[in-house]
Each structure stands twice: as structure tokens, then as C-alpha cells.
Enzyme design. Structure first.
Site, PDB file in Angstrom:
ATOM      1  CG  ASP A   1      -0.466   2.139  -7.027  1.00  0.00           C
ATOM      2  OD1 ASP A   1      -0.894   3.186  -7.224  1.00  0.00           O
ATOM      3  OD2 ASP A   1      -0.225   1.414  -5.753  1.00  0.00           O
TER       4      ASP A   1
ATOM      5  CG  HIS B   1      -1.790  -3.038  -4.770  1.00  0.00           C
ATOM      6  ND1 HIS B   1      -1.539  -4.109  -3.936  1.00  0.00           N
ATOM      7  CD2 HIS B   1      -1.270  -2.084  -3.975  1.00  0.00           C
ATOM      8  CE1 HIS B   1      -1.081  -4.143  -2.751  1.00  0.00           C
ATOM      9  NE2 HIS B   1      -1.080  -2.431  -2.708  1.00  0.00           N
TER      10      HIS B   1
END
Length: 362
Positions: A119, A116
């Protein structure tokens, strides 16, 4: 100074990722991702898979930015082909790292954080890629990245308070967005950047696409902002957490109105992305450890100081550039130190490695 508290480290072992569900294309492409994941050797660490995709995206963005830092000129078509490939590679690797973790029984909270976290950094590369591909005008580009930043922060703040990461709305999510981004890059590679500004049936394709995206982003941001505040049991705390972000976004306008923006739009946007991603990464870490999210972000300090200096002190363009690069490098260093701090804390506490799979002791 350690970022994760002792209680936070203990909570790591209790953490379980809760997905917000899957979009239509997630389910359709999943068999392909399963096929790819089964080709990986069992010694290949999931985080290394994520990192390879991340580095590929960085290279694609660097090639496009250094081809033209102003983000306004024609650049070689191969940079768009490479960016399209990089997005596809990142999408595939990002979708299969978790499968590799389960396959090798090496799943850990660090893997979720690493995934994450990457990301959050990647979003700005998508924005820059879209800007180069469509020769996005100055105002549209600035507001495009501005509203995308708000959405990224709001989604991760929502996960912190709800425990669920929502990555799609109805049947449109990250996968669909990535395929749109790939299509944009290929369109520019084949037909040229100027093709976006041609009229189709009397309508300007560029204006239709950018206006639609901006309206969708604004509506989503407004919904997320009020949803986060009024649906939380800690409404005041939720609002206070937005304050450092409001400061950050306000100071972005200082650079937007500066003469340096017309010459270094690419590096400036990367700079904005690094700062925001560092803040988002802290929220992601706190979502995993159940620590309180911080209100002060050291990574913002060089940006605040130099932004105020450039606003209140008349400086030549050359001096502005020098100050910007000093701030840019300082922000990168502070962000890397934070990432190193968190990775070291987690790997030490859980007795795991970041980029290799440790053999389990019998």
C-alpha cells in the site's frame, strides 16, 4: 545485518492488527469482496493475491510513465483504461487477501506487513496516474505528491504509537479515494486529458479539483503532525523521527529546481516514492515487532550524496541524468535487500512461506 531484533521476532507472535474502522463504501462493497474471496482456490496464498495486484499497478504506472516521462504530453487513451482497471484490481485483491488468509487459516503478521508495505508503494503510482490524466502543471504536481507523502508517513507513525491504523476520516477513506482515482482515469480515457482544463459554468474543473485536494491534504497533514507530537508520551522522540523526512523533502526541492525535472518527472517521482515507502515500511515493521524505529535510513544515502553533488557541482544535463539513474538503481537495490531481509527473518522465525501456504504438521 538483520533488521528485526530477537525481541521483535518474539513480539511477532503477539501481534494483533487493530483496524481504525470502516468507511461507508467499505461496508457497502464488502459483500462483493466476500463473493470474490470465495472464488479463490484454497491453495492460493494471500500474499500472492496482494502481489498480483501490486504488479498490475506497477505495469499500469510504467505504461503511463514511458508513454511520456515529462508527465505533460498527450498519451494513448488505453493507458488510462488500463490504469483504471489496475486500480480496481488492486482494490479488490487488497480487500480480499485478508479474507483468503482467514479462509485458509494462513493469517500471519507477515501478511499484514506485506499488505501495508505494498500500500505504501502504491500511493506514488496513484499520484503519477492523476498527474498524467489531468496534465497536472509542474508546481501543482510537486506539491501534490509532497503533501501526500507527509500524510502517508504521519498516518503510519501514528499507528506505531497508538497501535491503530486510521485509513479514513469520517466516511471518506481509502476505498472512496480509489474510486475517485478510477473515475479520473476513465474521464481522461473517454474525454481526453485536455477536458480537465475546460470551463464548466465559468469555473475551471482542473483548478477546482486540484485546489480542493491540496487544501484538504495540507489541513490533514498539519493536524496529523501536531497530533502525533502533542498526543504522544514521547513527544521529543516523535519529532526527532521527522528529521530524516525533513532532510528527504528538502532535497526533493533540489531536483525540483533542476533542469532534469522537466525531462524525467515520472522517474523522479517514482524515485521519491520508493525512498519514502522504504522508510514507511520500516515503521510498519516496527509497529508489528515493537522495535524502536530507526533514525538512519540506508536507502536515503545514495539520494543524499547525489542530491548534494548536483547542487554544489555544476554538471551538464547528460551527467545529471547519468547520476540520477545510478542513484535510482542503487535505491531500488537497497530497498529490495531490506525487503528480502525482513521477509527471510519472519518466514524463518514463524516457519511459513511468503507466496505459498505451508501444510500444517499434525
Amino acid at each position: 545485518m538483520a533488521f528485526i531484533s530477537n525481541n521483535g521476532l518474539e513480539n511477532l507472535k503477539k501481534y494483533k492488527y487493530v483496524s481504525g474502522g470502516y468507511s461507508y463504501l467499505d461496508n457497502k462493497i464488502n459483500p462483493f469482496w466476500i463473493f470474490i474471496s470465495e472464488l479463490y482456490p484454497t491453495w492460493l496464498a494471500p500474499n500472492l493475491i496482494t502481489f498480483i495486484g501490486f504488479i498490475t499497478m506497477i505495469l499500469a504506472c510504467v505504461f503511463q510513465v514511458f508513454a511520456d516521462m515529462t508527465l505533460t504530453q498527450e498519451i494513448p487513451s488505453w493507458t488510462f483504461y488500463f490504469m483504471a482497471f489496475a486500480i480496481f484490481a488492486y482494490q479488490t485483491l487488497d480487500a480480499t487477501d485478508g479474507k483468503q488468509a482467514r479462509r485458509t487459516q494462513s493469517s500471519s503478521p507477515l501478511g499484514q506487513l506485506f499488505d501495508h508495505g505494498c500500500d505504501s508503494f502504491i500511493m506514488q503510482f496513484f499520484i503519477i496516474g492523476a498527474a498524467q490524466a489531468t496534465q497536472m502543471d509542474r508546481d501543482t504536481l510537486f506539491y501534490f505528491q509532497f503533501f501526500c507523502q507527509i500524510g502517508l508517513w504521519a498516518i503510519n507513525q501514528k499507528e506505531y504509537y497508538t497501535g491503530v491504523l486510521h485509513t479514513h476520516l469520517a466516511n471518506f477513506g481509502v476505498t472512496e479515494l480509489e474510486l475517485v482515482a478510477i473515475s479520473v482515469q476513465l474521464f481522461s480515457a473517454i474525454f481526453g486529458q485536455s477536458a480537465w482544463h475546460n470551463k464548466i459554468f465559468g469555473f475551471n474543473l482542473y483548478k477546482i479539483v486540484t485546489t480542493t485536494i491540496l487544501i484538504a491534504a495540507i489541513i490533514s497533514d498539519i493536524f496529523l503532525f501536531f497530533s502525533n507530537i502533542f498526543k504522544s508520551q514521547k513527544s521529543f522522540r516523535v519529532f526527532i523521527e521527522w528529521v530524516p523526512l525533513f532532510v528527504f523533502w528538502t532535497l526533493q526541492f533540489v531536483w525540483f529546481s533542476s533542469p532534469i525535472y522537466s525531462q524525467l518527472a515520472g522517474p523522479l517521482l517514482i524515485n521519491f516514492g520508493i525512498i519514502l515507502s522504504s522508510i514507511v515500511c520500516k515503521t510498519i515493521v516496527c509497529s508489528t515487532t515493537k522495535d524502536q524505529t530507526p533514525l538512519f535510513h540506508l536507502e536515503m544515502l545514495p539520494f543524499i550524496i547525489i542530491s548534494l553533488l548536483t547542487y554544489f557541482v555544476p554538471l551538464s544535463l547528460e551527467n545529471l541524468k547519468i547520476l540520477f539513474w545510478i542513484q535510482f538503481i542503487s535505491t531500488i537495490v537497497l530497498s529490495l535487500l531490506f525487503i528480502k531481509n525482513v521477509i527471510n527473518q519472519i518466514t524463518t522465525y514463524l516457519n511459513i512461506s511468503c507466496f505459498t501456504i505451508k501444510k500444517k504438521e499434525n
